[in-house]
Design a protein around this motif. Structure first.
Motif, PDB file in Angstrom:
ATOM      1  N   VAL A 146      19.659 -45.375  -3.666  1.00 30.97           N
ATOM      2  CA  VAL A 146      18.383 -44.957  -3.079  1.00 30.97           C
ATOM      3  C   VAL A 146      17.213 -45.663  -3.755  1.00 30.97           C
ATOM      4  N   ILE A 147      17.331 -45.936  -5.043  1.00 32.58           N
ATOM      5  CA  ILE A 147      16.284 -46.695  -5.736  1.00 32.58           C
ATOM      6  C   ILE A 147      16.157 -48.095  -5.138  1.00 32.58           C
ATOM      7  N   ILE A 148      17.289 -48.740  -4.852  1.00 30.41           N
ATOM      8  CA  ILE A 148      17.254 -50.052  -4.190  1.00 30.41           C
ATOM      9  C   ILE A 148      16.479 -49.957  -2.879  1.00 30.41           C
ATOM     10  N   ALA A 393      21.166 -62.070 -15.060  1.00 28.94           N
ATOM     11  CA  ALA A 393      21.661 -60.794 -14.537  1.00 28.94           C
ATOM     12  C   ALA A 393      21.365 -59.673 -15.522  1.00 28.94           C
ATOM     13  N   ILE A 394      20.964 -58.529 -14.987  1.00 26.85           N
ATOM     14  CA  ILE A 394      20.886 -57.294 -15.774  1.00 26.85           C
ATOM     15  C   ILE A 394      21.368 -56.139 -14.903  1.00 26.85           C
ATOM     16  N   ASP A 395      21.749 -55.063 -15.556  1.00 26.52           N
ATOM     17  CA  ASP A 395      22.274 -53.893 -14.862  1.00 26.52           C
ATOM     18  C   ASP A 395      21.710 -52.652 -15.550  1.00 26.52           C
ATOM     19  N   GLY A 396      22.061 -51.496 -14.992  1.00 26.62           N
ATOM     20  CA  GLY A 396      21.596 -50.246 -15.584  1.00 26.62           C
ATOM     21  C   GLY A 396      20.207 -49.853 -15.136  1.00 26.62           C
ATOM     22  N   LEU A 397      19.836 -50.215 -13.892  1.00 32.26           N
ATOM     23  CA  LEU A 397      18.482 -49.968 -13.402  1.00 32.26           C
ATOM     24  C   LEU A 397      18.418 -48.751 -12.487  1.00 32.26           C
ATOM     25  N   GLY A 398      19.456 -47.936 -12.479  1.00 27.71           N
ATOM     26  CA  GLY A 398      19.547 -46.834 -11.536  1.00 27.71           C
ATOM     27  C   GLY A 398      18.987 -45.522 -12.039  1.00 27.71           C
ATOM     28  N   LEU A 399      19.427 -44.447 -11.394  1.00 24.86           N
ATOM     29  CA  LEU A 399      18.997 -43.091 -11.751  1.00 24.86           C
ATOM     30  C   LEU A 399      19.741 -42.643 -13.004  1.00 24.86           C
ATOM     31  N   MET A 400      18.990 -42.194 -14.007  1.00 24.88           N
ATOM     32  CA  MET A 400      19.583 -41.818 -15.285  1.00 24.88           C
ATOM     33  C   MET A 400      20.067 -40.365 -15.270  1.00 24.88           C
ATOM     34  N   MET A 420      12.254 -46.709  -9.551  1.00 20.21           N
ATOM     35  CA  MET A 420      11.805 -47.320  -8.291  1.00 20.21           C
ATOM     36  C   MET A 420      10.605 -48.222  -8.552  1.00 20.21           C
ATOM     37  N   HIS A 421       9.618 -47.706  -9.300  1.00 17.20           N
ATOM     38  CA  HIS A 421       8.436 -48.492  -9.640  1.00 17.20           C
ATOM     39  C   HIS A 421       8.833 -49.797 -10.321  1.00 17.20           C
ATOM     40  N   LYS A 422       9.687 -49.688 -11.334  1.00 17.52           N
ATOM     41  CA  LYS A 422      10.049 -50.869 -12.125  1.00 17.52           C
ATOM     42  C   LYS A 422      10.800 -51.892 -11.287  1.00 17.52           C
ATOM     43  N   ALA A 423      11.725 -51.426 -10.442  1.00 16.22           N
ATOM     44  CA  ALA A 423      12.497 -52.356  -9.614  1.00 16.22           C
ATOM     45  C   ALA A 423      11.591 -53.071  -8.620  1.00 16.22           C
ATOM     46  N   ALA A 424      10.728 -52.317  -7.947  1.00 15.02           N
ATOM     47  CA  ALA A 424       9.861 -52.913  -6.934  1.00 15.02           C
ATOM     48  C   ALA A 424       8.908 -53.930  -7.551  1.00 15.02           C
TER      49      ALA A 424
END
Length: 436
Positions: A146-148, A393-400, A420-424
């Motif tokens: 959902v963050i994506i 590549a990085i990972d771990g950007l989801g819901l904690m 969401m803010h950080k990804a966008a």
């Protein structure tokens, strides 16, 4: 290789432009965060809706239902979407969504399946308190999915998506990979070959102050040991030897003595059975043994896993284990086999640089810096199949949250909008920096 060399020549300059861009677009970035905040209720409703659909890996209907809901969100944004059928690798399949043909090529990775089977008692989204919500797969990883979607929706609504090219792959078999891997991971690998940058939206170690620049690979191994059956009174004699169980104990202990504490290598014998007869049911992960205390054991089977941070560590571990398994006690023999699995995602300078960009975004939003996760604190994930094919590549950007893979899985919803803010904004700045 040509793509990697070309991209790396722009690497330092891109970092400089990224820092300049971050200072010049505060107003635009405020619009991005406002759009996300204004639509947070809808994002949470989407999360609740999909968490309440069981999508255990082998519940193909459930995985497809979750995929269809997310597919509709991408379709509404004008993405080209495709459902990749999984019948050839005995899984539900994968969702692939693509947008744009200019700017940096960015792969965003999620997955639709969970570890909770169709008949599991843990099935529903449940509010715990003002900031915590429980639910199967809420952090691993429907929250990341959902963050994506929310990050891309914000950029699309503000006409900011056209300076980047996006490919989203949400797999249906991350928790239990289909076989052969050459088919089950093809959509992901093909997308990675296309991309310059990969972003994974797993929850990593559950700490919003960290993200992943390296993941240990994970593969399975099986040890089959044979001994000479005889009356137990004859064990240790020249004619009978030591039996399969003593030989297995020697091998496993030697693995421990020679590999425990070496680099980032860990191995675990998770299942064992021995005796006069051993039956293996690989499809159910069952090993059963029959024997008697007065009979020298004829057979032992051990199934386990091994994790390494780099390809070199994996080569070393396999070599040591094979040498140990081949140096047998009298009247015994052993066969050690390794299965395919998740490759290592090795740490690279480029991955650290991408993390620095992400951390800069976080700091500019007032959320503080983001540090690399200790690879021992995060498991394997789909990004490992992509990492060797992209430049960064990085990972771990989801819901904690906490309790992943258990009935205590709980999301920390204070991290939902933040990530969401950080990804966008990371996506936005990457597009702006590349355009300069």
């Amino acid at each position: 290789m040509i793509k990697r060399i070309k991209f790396n020549t722009l690497f330092v300059g891109m970092l400089f432009m990224f820092s300049q861009t971050s200072m010049a677009n505060t107003a635009t970035e405020q619009k991005i965060t406002k759009h996300i905040n204004d639509n947070l209720t809808q994002s949470q409703a989407l999360l609740e809706k999909t968490v309440n659909i069981n999508s255990g890996t082998m519940n193909f209907d459930g995985v497809k239902k979750v995929g269809a809901i997310y597919q509709a969100e991408f379709d509404a944004m004008g993405f080209d979407t495709q459902w990749v059928d999984g019948s050839e690798f005995n899984r539900a399949g994968h969702l692939v969504a693509s947008y744009g043909n200019s700017g940096p090529k960015i792969l965003m990775i999620g997955h639709l399946d969970t570890v909770f089977a169709k008949d599991d008692a843990f099935q529903h989204y449940s509010v715990v308190d003002d900031t915590h919500i429980a639910g199967p797969g809420i952090t691993d990883m429907k929250g990341g999915d959902v963050i994506i979607i929310a990050a891309l929706q914000a950029l699309k609504a503000l006409d900011l998506l056209d300076k980047i090219s996006i490919k989203v792959v949400m797999t249906g078999d991350e928790e239990s990979s289909g076989r052969p891997l050459s088919l089950s991971k093809k959509a992901l690998v093909d997308a990675a070959i296309w991309a310059d940058i990969a972003l994974g939206f797993e929850d990593a170690d559950g700490d919003i102050k960290t993200a992943v620049v390296a993941r240990r690979g994970s593969i399975g191994w099986q040890l089959d040991v044979a001994g000479k059956p005889a009356h137990s009174s004859q064990i240790f004699t020249d004619n009978v030897g030591y039996g399969a169980i003593f030989e297995t104990a020697r091998i496993l202990n030697s693995f421990r003595e020679q590999l425990a504490g070496v680099g980032n290598i860990t191995f675990n014998p998770g299942l064992i059975a021995g005796g006069t007869e051993v039956e293996v049911q690989p499809e159910n992960s069952i090993v059963q043994g029959f024997g008697k205390t007065n009979v020298v054991a004829k057979e032992v089977t051990v199934k386990g896993g091994i994790r390494t941070l780099t390809a070199d560590e994996l080569v070393k571990a396999k070599k040591v284990m094979q040498e140990v398994a081949s140096n047998n006690l009298a009247h015994t023999s052993a066969t050690l086999t390794f299965a395919d699995g998740y490759p290592p995602m090795a740490p690279t300078d480029q991955n650290y640089a991408l993390l620095k960009m992400y951390s800069d975004v976080s700091e500019s939003l007032g959320y503080g810096p983001v540090a690399p996760v200790n690879p021992r604190n995060a498991g394997a994930a789909d990004i490992s199949f992509a990492a060797d094919h992209v430049d960064m590549a990085i990972d771990g950007l989801g819901l904690m949250g906490d309790g992943g893979h258990t009935k205590d899985e709980v999301a920390d919803m204070s991290t939902f909008a933040q990530n969401m803010h950080k990804a966008a904004i990371l996506l936005y700045r990457l597009g702006e920096a590349k355009a300069l």
